[in-house]
Write an enzyme that holds these catalytic residues in place. Structure first.
Site, mmCIF file in Angstrom:
data_model
loop_
_atom_site.group_PDB
_atom_site.id
_atom_site.type_symbol
_atom_site.label_atom_id
_atom_site.label_comp_id
_atom_site.label_asym_id
_atom_site.label_seq_id
_atom_site.Cartn_x
_atom_site.Cartn_y
_atom_site.Cartn_z
ATOM 1 N N ASP A 1 0.731 -1.244 -0.015
ATOM 2 C CA ASP A 1 -0.035 -0.089 -0.069
ATOM 3 C C ASP A 1 0.695 1.374 -0.016
ATOM 4 O O ASP A 1 0.055 2.251 0.431
ATOM 5 C CB ASP A 1 -0.976 0.039 1.310
ATOM 6 C CG ASP A 1 -0.090 -0.111 2.362
ATOM 7 O OD1 ASP A 1 1.136 0.122 2.362
ATOM 8 O OD2 ASP A 1 -0.726 -0.624 3.734
ATOM 9 N N GLU B 1 0.211 -9.108 -1.328
ATOM 10 C CA GLU B 1 -0.665 -8.360 -0.145
ATOM 11 C C GLU B 1 -1.766 -7.634 -0.481
ATOM 12 O O GLU B 1 -1.923 -6.659 -0.042
ATOM 13 C CB GLU B 1 0.309 -7.537 0.932
ATOM 14 C CG GLU B 1 0.000 -7.438 2.200
ATOM 15 C CD GLU B 1 0.664 -6.495 3.166
ATOM 16 O OE1 GLU B 1 0.478 -5.375 3.053
ATOM 17 O OE2 GLU B 1 1.450 -7.240 3.817
ATOM 18 N N GLU C 1 -2.512 4.949 2.742
ATOM 19 C CA GLU C 1 -2.223 3.690 2.392
ATOM 20 C C GLU C 1 -3.757 2.835 1.874
ATOM 21 O O GLU C 1 -3.540 2.117 0.857
ATOM 22 C CB GLU C 1 -1.727 2.799 3.563
ATOM 23 C CG GLU C 1 -0.420 3.141 3.614
ATOM 24 C CD GLU C 1 -0.067 4.445 4.575
ATOM 25 O OE1 GLU C 1 -1.080 5.138 4.999
ATOM 26 O OE2 GLU C 1 1.072 4.875 4.688
ATOM 27 N N HIS D 1 5.021 5.790 13.125
ATOM 28 C CA HIS D 1 5.309 6.401 12.022
ATOM 29 C C HIS D 1 4.219 6.826 11.213
ATOM 30 O O HIS D 1 4.055 7.793 10.152
ATOM 31 C CB HIS D 1 6.242 5.688 10.974
ATOM 32 C CG HIS D 1 5.682 4.270 10.361
ATOM 33 N ND1 HIS D 1 5.163 4.853 9.479
ATOM 34 C CD2 HIS D 1 5.635 3.188 10.852
ATOM 35 C CE1 HIS D 1 4.479 3.620 8.966
ATOM 36 N NE2 HIS D 1 4.952 2.587 9.855
ATOM 37 N N ARG E 1 1.273 8.578 9.170
ATOM 38 C CA ARG E 1 1.040 9.907 8.754
ATOM 39 C C ARG E 1 -0.114 10.570 9.385
ATOM 40 O O ARG E 1 -0.052 11.795 9.633
ATOM 41 C CB ARG E 1 0.784 10.108 7.316
ATOM 42 C CG ARG E 1 1.879 10.140 6.263
ATOM 43 C CD ARG E 1 1.628 10.527 4.993
ATOM 44 N NE ARG E 1 2.703 11.156 4.213
ATOM 45 C CZ ARG E 1 3.977 10.599 3.982
ATOM 46 N NH1 ARG E 1 3.999 9.190 4.200
ATOM 47 N NH2 ARG E 1 4.813 11.494 3.219
ATOM 48 N N HIS F 1 11.837 5.793 13.704
ATOM 49 C CA HIS F 1 11.590 6.069 12.418
ATOM 50 C C HIS F 1 12.313 7.405 12.093
ATOM 51 O O HIS F 1 12.315 8.202 13.009
ATOM 52 C CB HIS F 1 10.015 6.123 12.083
ATOM 53 C CG HIS F 1 9.880 6.155 10.444
ATOM 54 N ND1 HIS F 1 10.314 6.966 9.792
ATOM 55 C CD2 HIS F 1 9.204 4.865 9.963
ATOM 56 C CE1 HIS F 1 9.860 6.495 8.403
ATOM 57 N NE2 HIS F 1 9.421 5.466 8.503
#
Ligand code: UD1
Ligand code: UDP
Length: 386
Positions: free
Chosen positions: A97, A119, A133, A222, A224, A255
């Site tokens: 994604d 996936e 995603e 991490h 967004r 990250h």
């Protein structure tokens, strides 16, 4: 000979595509395996390439500090145009994604090259969570000719959207292939054990601290959609917890995204070594990360991949998100959604650290995501269609 191109660019894609690269490379008489990395991540991608011994044929090297979604999309799309023209693969395999996956799938579609989506079919049914995603998955799924779903549920999601049954194969998730490769390597290997302990020590965490039964909470973050207030709230909750549980160690491999680090500095100060029982360290390469996860008591994360790995190691996972596209472990009771709210994170983590029965209930090993043979199934399907 058929040309298979595998494209990936971030840490998790690399971890999940590496076993597939290795699998195709076992059959050099049948396939020409072309590895193209976009370099959406740089250091974190290179760590994975190094651990798995994957040498890319092409590297778009697109990463810029502070890149936004437009930067990544445009740079991947334009970079892939020329590589695809030159190499003309029979199929392009993309993963999951990320923006690398979606832009590469689009680039292949523009040259009418079939795309296989690894996936495939994970859904939260909310295009803003995780963002971007969920939309990336939807777009890649519409472009793809072949769909490799990790589970029955992800296959059903695609069927519900009208994807033909013949185009879908249930394979398990290649993350389990990767995890087993690494766990096998670590198991009963005294020399490697010493090496990994040293790597962790150099990274800033002495694993010998756990010798007398001290417990460890492993943290990563991490997403967004958690930037800003979400991360501030997460950090405040962690700060409260380290004081409430001074006998527990907390390790946070951070990250590299500056948006993740800023709230950490805001809440914990710029000298992160000032704290007794929380250790802020640089991202770990995959072997030492799995080693540390194996030694941990609880995992607190917003990661997709870790939600899939930790349950098979019998580690309870508190997921700092409101939705998940991976409900299988949630149903099995080893994963719980806690969002980014201060009270919920503090409450759930405290419960796991104080209530033995609750902890035991969540810490059973389950693995709904695969059996370690996903790459073999994907290779065999690709072989049958080409
Ligand atoms: C990306 C993916 C996300 C995936 C995550 C895994 C998209 C839109 N996002 O998010 O789906 O879950 O990777 O980690 O595709 N950086 C470095 N070095 C690195 C990696 C990152 O310095 O090796 C820094 C850079 O400043 C970079 C920033 O992190 O600009 C953001 O990287 P980016 O790939 O755009 O977003 P992620 O949040 O990592
Ligand atoms: N990981 C790693 N080192 C770290 C943190 C995570 O190797 O310091 C691995 C982890 O085992 C998992 C993957 O990176 O396989 C998850 O990556 P991330 O959380 O960045 O992305 P997501 O899975 O959320 O897309």
């Amino acid at each position: 000979m058929k040309k298979i191109m595998l494209v990936f660019g971030t840490r998790p894609e690399a971890i999940k595509m590496a076993p597939l690269v290795k699998e195709f490379q076992k059959y050099p008489d049948e396939f020409k395996t072309i590895v193209c990395v976009t370099g959406q991540h740089r250091e974190m991608l290179d760590q994975v390439l190094h651990i798995f011994g994957v040498i890319p044929d092409y590297d778009l090297d697109i990463m810029k500090q502070g890149q936004d979604l437009y930067d990544v999309t445009v740079r991947v799309l334009m970079g892939m145009r020329d590589i695809l023209k030159k190499t003309q693969p029979n199929i392009v395999l993309v993963h999951g994604d990320t923006t690398t996956s979606t832009a590469s799938a689009l680039a292949a579609f523009y040259q009418q090259i079939p795309v296989g989506h690894i996936e495939a079919g994970l859904r939260t049914h909310n295009i803003y969570s995780p963002w971007p995603e969920e939309m990336n998955r939807l777009i890649t799924g519409r472009i793809a000719t072949f769909h490799f779903s990790p589970t029955l549920l992800s296959c059903q999601n695609l069927l519900d959207e009208g994807v033909k049954k013949e185009a879908i194969t249930i394979t398990g998730n290649t993350v389990v292939d990767a995890l087993y490769m690494v766990v096998d390597k670590i198991k009963n290997n005294k020399a490697l054990d010493v090496k990994l302990k040293n790597i962790l020590m150099n990274a800033g965490y002495d694993i010998n601290r756990l010798k007398d039964g001290k417990r460890l909470v492993l943290i990563t973050g991490h997403r967004r959609e958690n930037f800003g207030s979400g991360f501030i709230s997460i950090c405040n909750a962690i700060k409260y917890l380290i004081n409430k549980f001074p006998d527990v160690d907390f390790v946070y491999p951070m990250h590299l995204n500056p948006n993740v680090r800023e709230p950490i500095y805001n809440v914990f100060g710029t000298d992160l070594s000032n704290w007794n029982n929380i250790f802020f360290i640089e991202p770990l390469e995959y072997l030492s990360f799995v080693y540390l996860m194996e030694k941990s008591t609880i995992v607190l994360t917003d990661s997709g991949g870790i939600q899939e790995e930790a349950p098979s190691l019998g580690k309870p996972v508190l997921v700092m998100r409101d939705t998940t596209e991976r409900p299988e472990a949630l149903d099995a009771g080893t994963v719980k959604l806690v969002g980014t709210g201060y009270d919920k994170i503090v409450g759930e983590l405290s419960a796991l650290l104080t209530d033995k029965i609750y902890y035991e209930k969540m810490s059973k090993a389950v693995n709904p995501y695969g059996d370690g043979n996903a790459s073999k199934r994907i290779r065999s399907f690709v072989c049958s269609i080409l």
